[in-house]
Scaffold this motif. Structure first.
Motif, PDB file in Angstrom:
ATOM      1  N   PRO A  12       0.921  -1.394  -0.053  1.00  0.00           N
ATOM      2  CA  PRO A  12      -0.008   0.047   0.001  1.00  0.00           C
ATOM      3  C   PRO A  12       0.811   1.145   0.059  1.00  0.00           C
ATOM      4  O   PRO A  12       0.650   2.301  -0.719  1.00  0.00           O
ATOM      5  CB  PRO A  12      -0.756  -0.022   1.179  1.00  0.00           C
ATOM      6  N   ALA A  13       1.976   1.211   0.657  1.00  0.00           N
ATOM      7  CA  ALA A  13       2.962   2.442   0.684  1.00  0.00           C
ATOM      8  C   ALA A  13       3.560   2.772  -0.652  1.00  0.00           C
ATOM      9  O   ALA A  13       4.338   3.649  -0.758  1.00  0.00           O
ATOM     10  CB  ALA A  13       3.898   2.316   1.882  1.00  0.00           C
ATOM     11  N   MET A  14       3.437   1.807  -1.600  1.00  0.00           N
ATOM     12  CA  MET A  14       4.202   2.168  -2.980  1.00  0.00           C
ATOM     13  C   MET A  14       3.699   3.276  -3.553  1.00  0.00           C
ATOM     14  O   MET A  14       4.221   3.858  -4.497  1.00  0.00           O
ATOM     15  CB  MET A  14       4.110   0.717  -3.979  1.00  0.00           C
ATOM     16  N   ARG A  15       2.446   3.867  -3.183  1.00  0.00           N
ATOM     17  CA  ARG A  15       1.885   5.003  -3.963  1.00  0.00           C
ATOM     18  C   ARG A  15       2.602   6.484  -3.038  1.00  0.00           C
ATOM     19  O   ARG A  15       2.248   7.480  -3.507  1.00  0.00           O
ATOM     20  CB  ARG A  15       0.317   5.125  -3.717  1.00  0.00           C
ATOM     21  N   ASN A  16       3.387   6.023  -1.981  1.00  0.00           N
ATOM     22  CA  ASN A  16       3.622   7.270  -1.310  1.00  0.00           C
ATOM     23  C   ASN A  16       4.762   7.834  -1.952  1.00  0.00           C
ATOM     24  O   ASN A  16       4.849   9.274  -1.421  1.00  0.00           O
ATOM     25  CB  ASN A  16       4.240   6.591   0.143  1.00  0.00           C
ATOM     26  N   LYS A  17       5.356   7.593  -2.985  1.00  0.00           N
ATOM     27  CA  LYS A  17       6.451   8.480  -3.832  1.00  0.00           C
ATOM     28  C   LYS A  17       5.571   9.356  -4.645  1.00  0.00           C
ATOM     29  O   LYS A  17       6.192  10.386  -5.513  1.00  0.00           O
ATOM     30  CB  LYS A  17       7.296   7.722  -4.166  1.00  0.00           C
ATOM     31  N   PHE A  18       4.173   9.112  -4.659  1.00  0.00           N
ATOM     32  CA  PHE A  18       3.498  10.041  -5.466  1.00  0.00           C
ATOM     33  C   PHE A  18       2.681  11.011  -4.966  1.00  0.00           C
ATOM     34  O   PHE A  18       2.100  10.752  -3.600  1.00  0.00           O
ATOM     35  CB  PHE A  18       2.561   9.168  -6.524  1.00  0.00           C
ATOM     36  N   GLU A  19       2.309  12.274  -5.571  1.00  0.00           N
ATOM     37  CA  GLU A  19       1.379  12.928  -4.882  1.00  0.00           C
ATOM     38  C   GLU A  19      -0.140  12.329  -4.668  1.00  0.00           C
ATOM     39  O   GLU A  19      -0.082  11.557  -5.545  1.00  0.00           O
ATOM     40  CB  GLU A  19       1.125  14.342  -5.491  1.00  0.00           C
ATOM     41  N   LEU A  20      -0.747  12.616  -3.993  1.00  0.00           N
ATOM     42  CA  LEU A  20      -2.091  12.207  -3.615  1.00  0.00           C
ATOM     43  C   LEU A  20      -3.141  12.313  -4.847  1.00  0.00           C
ATOM     44  O   LEU A  20      -3.748  11.409  -5.319  1.00  0.00           O
ATOM     45  CB  LEU A  20      -2.749  12.864  -2.395  1.00  0.00           C
ATOM     46  N   GLU A  21      -2.733  13.566  -5.519  1.00  0.00           N
ATOM     47  CA  GLU A  21      -3.859  13.746  -6.761  1.00  0.00           C
ATOM     48  C   GLU A  21      -3.415  12.826  -7.893  1.00  0.00           C
ATOM     49  O   GLU A  21      -4.440  12.236  -8.707  1.00  0.00           O
ATOM     50  CB  GLU A  21      -3.664  15.325  -7.148  1.00  0.00           C
ATOM     51  N   GLN A  22      -1.977  12.654  -7.952  1.00  0.00           N
ATOM     52  CA  GLN A  22      -1.692  11.817  -8.968  1.00  0.00           C
ATOM     53  C   GLN A  22      -2.231  10.273  -8.831  1.00  0.00           C
ATOM     54  O   GLN A  22      -2.636   9.573  -9.789  1.00  0.00           O
ATOM     55  CB  GLN A  22      -0.202  11.486  -8.790  1.00  0.00           C
ATOM     56  N   VAL A  23      -2.098  10.015  -7.494  1.00  0.00           N
ATOM     57  CA  VAL A  23      -2.571   8.474  -7.064  1.00  0.00           C
ATOM     58  C   VAL A  23      -4.044   8.391  -7.511  1.00  0.00           C
ATOM     59  O   VAL A  23      -4.690   7.453  -8.032  1.00  0.00           O
ATOM     60  CB  VAL A  23      -2.463   8.454  -5.645  1.00  0.00           C
ATOM     61  N   LEU A  24      -4.830   9.294  -6.962  1.00  0.00           N
ATOM     62  CA  LEU A  24      -6.398   9.473  -7.144  1.00  0.00           C
ATOM     63  C   LEU A  24      -6.757   9.314  -8.732  1.00  0.00           C
ATOM     64  O   LEU A  24      -7.444   8.394  -9.316  1.00  0.00           O
ATOM     65  CB  LEU A  24      -6.949  10.538  -6.789  1.00  0.00           C
ATOM     66  N   ASN A  25      -6.076  10.428  -9.557  1.00  0.00           N
ATOM     67  CA  ASN A  25      -6.110  10.416 -10.884  1.00  0.00           C
ATOM     68  C   ASN A  25      -5.967   9.114 -11.654  1.00  0.00           C
ATOM     69  O   ASN A  25      -6.751   8.701 -12.788  1.00  0.00           O
ATOM     70  CB  ASN A  25      -5.014  11.588 -11.531  1.00  0.00           C
ATOM     71  N   ARG A  26      -4.595   8.587 -11.119  1.00  0.00           N
ATOM     72  CA  ARG A  26      -4.199   7.151 -11.769  1.00  0.00           C
ATOM     73  C   ARG A  26      -5.498   6.092 -11.728  1.00  0.00           C
ATOM     74  O   ARG A  26      -5.982   5.556 -12.331  1.00  0.00           O
ATOM     75  CB  ARG A  26      -3.001   6.553 -11.270  1.00  0.00           C
ATOM     76  N   GLY A  27      -5.945   6.163 -10.509  1.00  0.00           N
ATOM     77  CA  GLY A  27      -6.877   5.108  -9.958  1.00  0.00           C
ATOM     78  C   GLY A  27      -8.231   5.376 -10.734  1.00  0.00           C
ATOM     79  O   GLY A  27      -8.879   4.004 -11.371  1.00  0.00           O
ATOM     80  N   TYR A  28      -8.930   6.482 -10.452  1.00  0.00           N
ATOM     81  CA  TYR A  28     -10.074   6.725 -10.952  1.00  0.00           C
ATOM     82  C   TYR A  28     -10.296   7.296 -12.403  1.00  0.00           C
ATOM     83  O   TYR A  28     -11.111   6.931 -13.085  1.00  0.00           O
ATOM     84  CB  TYR A  28     -10.792   7.634 -10.222  1.00  0.00           C
ATOM     85  N   ILE A  29      -9.389   7.952 -12.876  1.00  0.00           N
ATOM     86  CA  ILE A  29      -9.722   8.526 -14.407  1.00  0.00           C
ATOM     87  C   ILE A  29      -8.674   7.665 -15.370  1.00  0.00           C
ATOM     88  O   ILE A  29      -9.226   7.098 -16.316  1.00  0.00           O
ATOM     89  CB  ILE A  29      -9.239  10.169 -14.365  1.00  0.00           C
ATOM     90  N   GLU A  30      -7.317   7.678 -15.082  1.00  0.00           N
ATOM     91  CA  GLU A  30      -6.550   7.170 -16.171  1.00  0.00           C
ATOM     92  C   GLU A  30      -6.820   5.746 -16.303  1.00  0.00           C
ATOM     93  O   GLU A  30      -6.867   5.335 -17.509  1.00  0.00           O
ATOM     94  CB  GLU A  30      -5.159   7.403 -15.760  1.00  0.00           C
ATOM     95  N   MET A  31      -7.021   4.957 -15.460  1.00  0.00           N
ATOM     96  CA  MET A  31      -7.147   3.587 -15.516  1.00  0.00           C
ATOM     97  C   MET A  31      -8.557   3.056 -15.776  1.00  0.00           C
ATOM     98  O   MET A  31      -8.829   2.118 -16.116  1.00  0.00           O
ATOM     99  CB  MET A  31      -6.761   2.738 -14.300  1.00  0.00           C
ATOM    100  N   SER A  32      -9.758   4.219 -15.916  1.00  0.00           N
ATOM    101  CA  SER A  32     -10.928   3.796 -16.267  1.00  0.00           C
ATOM    102  C   SER A  32     -11.540   4.966 -17.060  1.00  0.00           C
ATOM    103  O   SER A  32     -12.142   5.813 -16.832  1.00  0.00           O
ATOM    104  CB  SER A  32     -11.695   3.547 -14.959  1.00  0.00           C
ATOM    105  N   PRO A  33     -11.590   4.636 -18.284  1.00  0.00           N
ATOM    106  CA  PRO A  33     -11.526   5.631 -19.378  1.00  0.00           C
ATOM    107  C   PRO A  33     -13.159   5.931 -19.500  1.00  0.00           C
ATOM    108  O   PRO A  33     -13.618   7.206 -19.680  1.00  0.00           O
ATOM    109  CB  PRO A  33     -11.385   4.956 -20.656  1.00  0.00           C
ATOM    110  N   ASP A  34     -14.151   5.299 -18.871  1.00  0.00           N
ATOM    111  CA  ASP A  34     -15.504   5.800 -18.853  1.00  0.00           C
ATOM    112  C   ASP A  34     -15.911   6.691 -17.718  1.00  0.00           C
ATOM    113  O   ASP A  34     -16.989   7.045 -17.373  1.00  0.00           O
ATOM    114  CB  ASP A  34     -16.505   4.400 -18.729  1.00  0.00           C
ATOM    115  N   ASN A  35     -14.831   6.580 -16.799  1.00  0.00           N
ATOM    116  CA  ASN A  35     -15.210   7.341 -15.710  1.00  0.00           C
ATOM    117  C   ASN A  35     -14.721   8.726 -15.428  1.00  0.00           C
ATOM    118  O   ASN A  35     -13.581   9.010 -15.986  1.00  0.00           O
ATOM    119  CB  ASN A  35     -14.819   6.649 -14.433  1.00  0.00           C
TER     120      ASN A  35
END
Ligand code: SF4
Ligand code: SF4
Ligand code: SF4
Lengths: 239, 176
Positions: free
Chosen positions: B93-116
């Protein structure tokens, strides 16, 4: 051994041992089956004195001395296992784990790593320092090998083997302190290196998962370094 | 001997450490003679009890809910055990820690799910800036390393605690 070599006597952890002059405390200890932990020292390469795990106490000297760089003296009293040293070694290991990104469970070297083993052996079971989570990359441009800065402990074994044994000097060090990094040639991609002979020696002396063969998955990278003392000996005889 | 009370739960973990706990197999009968499991995914209780003697806590502290929970657990637990690498080091879970929170959320919710197109801000716990090892938030009494810790290690540790001793695990465990 030539007849003119002088023998010195000293004690390590209250054991009387004999040593040839010019031997280091670490060499003498290992010859006598006394284990002093180390990560940057490796038999067959020059000593570096960087990992600080082999620090020992010597009676009459207030500061701690690195066993791999300290030449024995007559009647020296060396102590390698005091409570103070045990604590210090734990702290040093904690610093290694907090300084870069070590995630053993998903690392190519999981189960085959000197850093991981040493943490286990010294009972370093948690890191109380804040983790730094530096933003580091992985160089996968080389056709056979990869370098992961996240797992590097700057022991410089790879630099020394590439220079002292292979004679290529592809690898070197840039910057200082916490910014220090291993580089290839003039800080280029490893894949663009004109000096690398693809010998793989750096990969196999690396104590951690920082250097590995491409195609190895979690826990699959185990290192073979039996070749090193033999090659070092051959080179010495040639000189 | 009086039975001790035990709670087990996971925060930001994959439940793998609990799988390893179940892997102690029939020895769980032996443990049930020394422990009453008051709270756990294995028993159907909604509220963390007022007091438990021992808590096995799996997973990192990653959300505002985890943060509340871990403080509550600490207040209401005698001996808090970081159970597995995610709790001990932050691990995956801490592998996300080197990224900013916005980057993490963006990656999870937007970049990885084109319909969302939205990052949810209701009904789901808020991510903290980082995933934290448990002991970086509250005091921890014992560390069970491993991803997951082996069933034998879990059994031995709990058996020692049942017998009123502090488990000595040094040299028997490692990260990973
Ligand atoms: S290099 Fe060693 S200590 Fe670091 S993550 Fe890999 S196995 Fe763990
Ligand atoms: S593979 Fe051989 S030549 Fe290339 S960097 Fe490593 S040690 Fe040097
Ligand atoms: S890459 Fe490996 S051998 Fe080279 S300095 Fe880093 S840890 Fe040491």
């Amino acid at each position: 051994m030539s007849a003119s070599v002088k023998i010195k006597t000293l004690t390590i952890d209250d054991r009387h041992v004999g040593a040839r002059e010019n031997q280091t405390i670490l060499e003498v200890a290992r010859e006598n089956g006394i284990e002093i932990p180390s990560l940057c020292y490796i038999d067959g390469l020059s000593a570096h004195g960087g990992c600080r795990l082999c620090l020992v106490e010597v009676t009459g000297i207030p500061q701690l001395l690195p066993a791999c760089m300290t030449v024995v003296e007559e009647r020296m009293e060396v102590s390698t296992q005091s409570e103070r040293l045990r604590k210090l070694r734990k702290n040093i290991l904690e610093l290694y784990f907090s300084e870069r990104n070590h995630v053993c469970s998903v690392c190519v070297s999981n189960g085959n790593c000197e850093l991981q083993d040493m943490a286990g052996e010294t009972g370093m079971d948690h890191v109380h320092f804040p983790y730094l989570y530096p933003d580091l990359g992985v160089d996968i441009t080389h056709e056979r090998f990869a370098m992961d800065d996240n797992r590097c402990i700057m022991c410089t074994r790879c630099v020394r083997v590439c220079d002292e044994i292979e004679g290529a000097h592809t690898l070197d060090i840039k910057d200082r302190g916490i910014e220090t990094r291993i580089i290839t040639d003039l800080d280029q991609n490893w894949g663009d290196s004109e000096t690398c002979t693809l010998c793989g020696k750096c990969v196999h002396v690396c104590p951690t998962g920082a250097l590995f063969e491409k195609g190895k998955s979690v826990g699959e990278m185990s290192k073979r370094r039996q070749f090193l003392p033999y090659l070092a000996l051959m080179r010495e005889e040639k000189r | 001997m009086k039975k001790k009370s035990l709670a087990t739960l996971w925060l930001d973990g994959c439940s793998g450490c609990h799988m390893s706990l179940i892997d102690i197999d029939d020895r769980i009968v032996q443990l049930s003679e020394s422990f009453d499991i008051l709270y756990s995914p294995l028993v159907d209780v909604k509220e963390f009890p007022e007091h438990v003697d021992v808590t096995l806590l799996e997973g990192a502290v990653s959300t505002d809910e985890d943060l509340e929970m871990v403080k509550k657990i600490r207040r209401q637990t005698g001996m808090l055990i970081s159970f597995g690498d995610c709790a001990v080091t932050g691990n995956v879970p801490a592998m996300r820690n080197k990224f900013e929170l916005e980057q993490v959320l963006n990656r999870g919710y937007i970049e990885m799910s084109p319909d969302n197109e939205i990052i949810p801000d209701q009904y789901v716990p808020k991510l903290l800036d980082k995933a934290y090892p448990v002991h970086h938030i509250v005091h921890v009494d014992l560390f069970l390393q491993g991803c997951p810790p082996s069933a034998d290690l879990i059994f031995d540790a709990l058996s020692e605690i049942a017998a009123g001793r502090t488990p000595v695990l040094s040299g028997r465990t490692r990260f990973g």
